[in-house]
Design an enzyme around this catalytic site. Structure first.
Site, PDB file in Angstrom:
ATOM      1  N   HIS A  37      -2.979  -5.619   1.585  1.00 44.01           N
ATOM      2  CA  HIS A  37      -2.291  -5.843   2.869  1.00 44.01           C
ATOM      3  C   HIS A  37      -2.302  -7.304   3.302  1.00 44.01           C
ATOM      4  O   HIS A  37      -3.081  -7.674   4.180  1.00 44.01           O
ATOM      5  CB  HIS A  37      -2.992  -5.027   3.961  1.00 44.01           C
ATOM      6  CG  HIS A  37      -2.941  -3.563   3.751  1.00 44.01           C
ATOM      7  ND1 HIS A  37      -1.851  -2.804   4.105  1.00 44.01           N
ATOM      8  CD2 HIS A  37      -3.832  -2.706   3.219  1.00 44.01           C
ATOM      9  CE1 HIS A  37      -2.074  -1.539   3.800  1.00 44.01           C
ATOM     10  NE2 HIS A  37      -3.276  -1.451   3.265  1.00 44.01           N
ATOM     11  N   GLU A  59      -0.440  -8.611   5.289  1.00 41.10           N
ATOM     12  CA  GLU A  59      -0.032  -8.661   6.703  1.00 41.10           C
ATOM     13  C   GLU A  59      -1.206  -8.643   7.672  1.00 41.10           C
ATOM     14  O   GLU A  59      -1.035  -8.979   8.843  1.00 41.10           O
ATOM     15  CB  GLU A  59       0.944  -7.514   7.010  1.00 41.10           C
ATOM     16  CG  GLU A  59       0.333  -6.102   7.107  1.00 41.10           C
ATOM     17  CD  GLU A  59       0.144  -5.404   5.761  1.00 41.10           C
ATOM     18  OE1 GLU A  59       0.282  -6.074   4.710  1.00 41.10           O
ATOM     19  OE2 GLU A  59      -0.156  -4.196   5.761  1.00 41.10           O
ATOM     20  N   CYS A 115       0.834  -1.207   0.000  1.00 43.50           N
ATOM     21  CA  CYS A 115       0.000   0.000   0.000  1.00 43.50           C
ATOM     22  C   CYS A 115       0.871   1.260   0.000  1.00 43.50           C
ATOM     23  O   CYS A 115       1.439   1.595  -1.024  1.00 43.50           O
ATOM     24  CB  CYS A 115      -0.965  -0.042   1.186  1.00 43.50           C
ATOM     25  SG  CYS A 115      -2.312   1.111   1.040  1.00 43.50           S
TER      26      CYS A 115
END
Lengths: 218, 296
Positions: free
Chosen positions: A192, A194, A97
């Site tokens: 994302h 993560e 991002c």
């Protein structure tokens, strides 16, 4: 003084002692989520806020967050130039991002005076989907990571408006817009992994880090 | 064809995750919003009057004029938040229609409902809510809040209440971590919060959403102290634009929030900032003027 950021345990166990040394840029954003995933995958993780901390790592993750803030802080604290040099030198870097924006050679819809580190031969458009009401999650087919689709969360995310000859698109939305790119040791995603428990991008990135450290020791 | 889902918990909570380590600044004009963005704010809170003025001028404080909110959205590219009154679900509907990035159901405005908060699950736009303790935070999360800010005492420049609230929340989380399962049932009753959320926190040791601190933060050292006390980030309300040099102070608070554990950086950025906002000691406020006591 030992910084509490660095002394804090981020999960590096004994089995990680021989893992690749990976930094996570910790100026702002969801750097702890990246540190957690990387530790789980066996990397020795450190948080990076100062130029001298770059000497201790073989790869870097630039997290999600606000790209204009990361840009300002990285320049005010003398991190931007050494980072550009490390990228030019071939250090593997993965950006999610805001991190993708930081790695793009050109950024559209940036704030006045915003700069990027560059390295990826792409044009990235910031906030390409609009306001938070347009943020979304969806499944993406990414052949490079296997048959299982990647569940991707886009949060006021950027898209890659154009991919130059140096870079390769790894993933696109159904409308054809590019949301993941790779160029040599650089990797960038608009979304994302993560925060969704998706580890394949980080594994893929750690593969690049291991390849490079092995090559340099032979 | 793969489905596309907006407004999920993950998407709503995710934006707050991306704001972590950052500073969210109150602004009342597009010009202030520009100064905030240029100084390194991660988001701005668009409102008509900062809490210090609401306090000074009195009267009923409501949602801002849509024209003002839209002008601020047009001016900056970072996320824009705006405040609705506690329980005023129609103000929240309007803010969602204006396409703000986060709605703050805020005790800084006059409450519209002294019984119910807004059902925040009903919205696509995420909400941030204030809390003075863990039970209050969990009740807001149960109602759909995707981000919590400790309340502090807005518009005072006195950080003591912010300190009290963040310490209270983190200490209550620490207590849950040491409890056995049978004790957690009682803890849920005492906290007046759902057992499932209480058990989850006992297990993970943290709130399931991002926790910022707000209310009375006026200096770089205030912001860094909130971070050292465990906040994920900081809201600065009146502290910036009620000070002598907003540009410099805003940039300094941003740097101190990132380098919150480095006194040399905090010392450096604290130099020559001019006058801080004139404060009010919370102890001098009569009870009806304490905003943190609004909401329950």
């Amino acid at each position: 003084m030992t910084s509490t950021l660095r002394s804090e345990s981020i999960g590096a166990g004994e089995e990680a002692a021989a893992g690749p040394r990976v930094g996570v840029l910790a100026l702002q954003g969801d750097f702890r989520e990246h540190a957690h995933v990387l530790s789980r995958l066996g990397a020795r993780v450190s948080l990076v806020r100062r130029p001298d901390e770059l000497a201790e790592i073989d790869g870097l993750v630039i997290p999600g967050g606000e790209s204009s803030v990361m840009d300002k802080l990285s320049r005010s604290f003398g991190l931007a130039e050494p980072l550009k040099a490390a990228i030019g030198d071939g250090m593997p870097v993965y950006g999610t991002c805001a991190g993708l924006i930081m790695l793009a050679d050109r950024v559209l819809d940036a704030i006045a005076g915003q700069q990027s580190l560059g390295g990826l031969d792409v044009v990235v458009r910031r906030n390409a989907f609009g306001s938070q009401n347009q943020s979304f999650e969806t499944d993406l087919d990414i052949p490079a990571l296997g048959d299982e689709p990647v569940h991707a969360v886009f949060i006021r995310g950027p898209v890659v408006d154009s991919v130059g000859p140096g870079a390769t698109a790894l993933a696109t939305l159904e409308d054809g817009r590019v949301v993941a790119v790779e160029q040599g040791n650089l990797l960038g995603t608009s979304f994302h992994p993560e925060i969704t428990g998706e580890y394949r991008f980080h594994e893929y990135f750690l593969g690049k880090v291991r390849d490079r450290t092995q090559r340099s020791t032979h | 064809m793969s489905t596309v889902e907006t407004g999920s918990s993950r998407v709503k909570r995710g934006l707050a995750e991306m704001l972590k380590g950052g500073v969210i600044m109150d602004v009342v004009t597009p010009e202030q919003a520009r100064i905030a963005e240029d100084a390194g704010a991660v988001a701005v809170m668009a409102l008509e009057r900062v809490p210090a003025d609401i306090r000074a001028q009195g009267g009923v404080a409501r949602m801002s004029d849509p024209d003002l909110i839209e002008a601020i959205i047009a001016e900056v590219s970072i996320p824009v938040m705006a405040k609705a009154r506690i329980g005023h679900f129609v103000e929240a509907q309007v803010l969602q229609a204006l396409d703000v990035d986060y709605i703050d159901e805020s005790e800084v405005l006059s409450p519209a409902d002294y019984v119910n908060h807004i059902d925040k699950w009903a919205f696509n736009t995420p909400f941030v809510c204030g809390a003075t303790n863990l039970g209050e935070a969990l009740r807001r999360i149960n109602e759909g809040a995707a981000m919590i800010r400790s309340k502090g005492e807005a518009g005072t420049g006195d950080v003591s209440e912010a300190t009290k609230h963040i310490r209270k929340i983190t200490s209550e989380i620490n207590q849950l971590k040491s409890m056995t399962r049978d004790e957690l049932y009682v803890a849920a009753k005492d906290l007046q919060a759902p057992y499932e959320l209480v058990a989850e926190i006992a297990d993970t040791g943290k709130l399931p959403v991002v926790l910022f601190t707000a209310g009375g933060v006026a200096t770089p050292a205030d912001a860094a102290m909130m971070m050292q006390l465990g906040a994920d980030g900081v809201f600065v309300g009146s502290g910036i634009f009620k000070s002598g040099n907003p540009e410099a102070r805003a940039a300094a608070v941003v740097k101190a929030t990132t380098f919150y554990d480095d006194p040399a950086v905090i010392a450096d950025v604290s130099r020559g900032l001019g006058e801080a906002m004139v404060g009010i000691n919370v102890g001098d406020l009569a009870a009806p003027h304490r905003l943190a006591e609004r909401g329950w």
